[in-house]
Design an enzyme around this catalytic site. Structure first.
Site: not given
Ligand code: SAH
Length: 464
Positions: A81, A87, A90, A323, A420
């Protein structure tokens, strides 16, 4: 001269020095030493000898700007890039991919030992899962748009630590379709003189453009984020976007708040469906504009395989996926469990999760909408449900403290934590390991080549 004697070192702002870069910081900055002090130099890589100018001095450390690489490190590579340096997207494109992976493994190790208090000499961290092709891997872009003082429209990415936009024609970590969409969109904004949002005055219309591409299906979604409820000349925009093969969904997202949050809650479909589909492994997923979906589908499959392996399912287990987003991990686990419960805060994502279960003929997965910290204790009690395995995959801030307490009360035999952010992961693992769990497996997975980010999957087992 007087100013210098106030400090116990001789270095001052604007000083220019030659530095050997010895290490790399958690944000990817090069680290060197001079006069007994630590200096952070963005864009320098370990092994470089550089000329740098001090831009800020603190008592025991400082920041310097890279002026020239006098002798490049063996690990320095030329970024694909042309704006990699400016930027903010990255931070590591100038470092060989092999060394990027080493950096990420070390980042996990450092967080576990410094924040989590784990003895990393005893804990084996399994080799990070690297990418085969570390460019053009992202399926989602959210380009901010800005009208420059000159009147020109810029769309691309923020320069590091600023809200000034670097205009780009191509982003080398994005799916190639996203640059075509960006070009069409910029030409449209210019031709119809569409009003552009201004952050400071909170006036103007167009804030961002979001693009999403299904890697396996090729399906494309374009979502224009606006500070208003309609987009002038949208018919012309739709016509042009539909020239792209595989255009599937064109929508508006209404965000009229004065906020850094990218998306508002309302989505208006302009053309086509209000979702795209994609596959991870053999499971087809439906993805709406507001739903979270991992940005690197190739690595996601490897990450979920790892989570599945860590879950150690034999077929009789009740699994909670907290989540859960659109049920990605839940459905992956459902094929090897008795029952899966998924919990997610975004209602549209829960709707996607339910549709995904149905679409794939999966009957042993049930989804609940709401904050996990509130929903889980309630359902767990009400259903008198079992919890053999709990999987969590929270956003960067990690798990809610009260949810961690609830998980401990549920007494699952195994906890699989997908994260993450290694720092919040380490914090949460420290808590769980103080409550009867043992950390037994740790493995990084690179979903974000070129950047300092890393995904980690870990397995905790309940001590007898
Ligand atoms: N496991 C999924 C999503 C992970 S990202 C995958 O791999 O695709 C984290 C997720 O947590 C997001 O969808 C976000 O909307 C959700 N989230 C954030 N705060 C939350 C909470 N307090 N209770 C439940 N979900 C939540």
């Amino acid at each position: 001269m007087e100013k210098k004697t106030k400090q116990n070192h001789e270095l001052m702002k604007d000083d220019i020095l030659e530095l050997r870069i010895e290490d790399i910081g958690s944000e990817g900055e090069g680290i060197g030493h001079a006069d007994g002090l630590t200096l952070f130099v963005k864009d320098a890589v370990p092994g470089d000898i550089v000329k740098a100018k001090i831009i800020k001095m603190k008592k025991s450390y400082g920041y310097a700007r890279l002026l020239e690489v006098l002798k490049p490190s063996e690990d320095r590579v030329k970024p694909l890039c042309p704006v990699a340096k400016q930027c903010g997207g990255c931070q590591l494109q100038q470092l060989s991919y092999e060394k990027q992976l080493e950096f990420k493994e070390n980042k996990i190790r450092n967080c576990l030992s410094r924040i989590g208090g784990f003895d990393c000499d005893r804990l084996v961290i399994e080799p990070i899962i690297g990418m085969e092709a570390p460019y053009y891997y992202r399926n989602k872009a959210q380009f901010p748009v800005e009208r420059k003082k000159s009147g020109e429209i810029a769309a691309g990415f923020y320069a590091g630590r600023t809200h000034s936009i670097i205009d780009i024609t191509e982003c080398y970590i994005q799916d190639k379709e996203s640059s075509k969409i960006l070009a069409i969109f910029k030409a449209f904004l210019k031709e119809y003189n569409i009003s552009i949002y201004d952050e400071k005055s909170h006036t103007g219309l167009v804030r961002r453009i979001l693009t999403r591409v299904g890697r396996r299906t090729g399906e494309i979604m374009v979502c224009i984020i606006i500070n208003g409820t309609s987009l002038p000349n949208s018919r012309q925009l739709v016509e042009r976007l539909c020239e792209l093969q595989n255009m599937t969904s064109i929508c508006l997202n209404v965000n009229m708040e004065k906020t850094n949050v990218i998306l508002g809650e309302q989505v208006v479909t302009l053309w086509g469906r209000d979702y795209i589909t994609d596959y991870i492994g053999s499971i087809q997923y439906r993805i709406s504009a507001l739903s979270f979906y991992q940005v690197n589908p190739v690595q996601t499959e490897k990450l979920y395989e790892t989570a599945l392996k860590f879950a150690g399912l034999e077929g009789n287990e009740t699994v909670w996926d907290l989540y859960c987003g659109i049920g990605t991990i839940s459905l992956f686990l459902a094929k090897e469990a008795k029952q899966v419960y998924g919990v997610e805060i975004i209602p549209q994502a829960v709707a996607d999760a339910r549709a995904n279960a149905e679409q794939n003929g999966i009957q042993n997965a049930e989804f609940f909408a709401g904050p996990a910290e509130e929903v889980v204790p309630h359902i767990f009690r009400e259903r008198k449900a079992a919890a053999d395995v709990v999987v969590v995959d929270p956003p960067r801030k990690g798990c809610d403290a009260s949810l961690l307490n609830t998980i401990v009360e549920m007494q699952p035999k195994r906890i699989v934590y997908v994260s993450c952010d290694p720092a919040t992961l380490a914090r949460d693992l420290k808590f769980l390991c103080g409550e009867g769990y043992e950390l037994v497996r740790v493995r990084g997975c690179d979903m974000f080549a070129g950047t300092v980010h890393v995904e980690t999957a870990v397995l905790l087992v309940r001590k007898p």
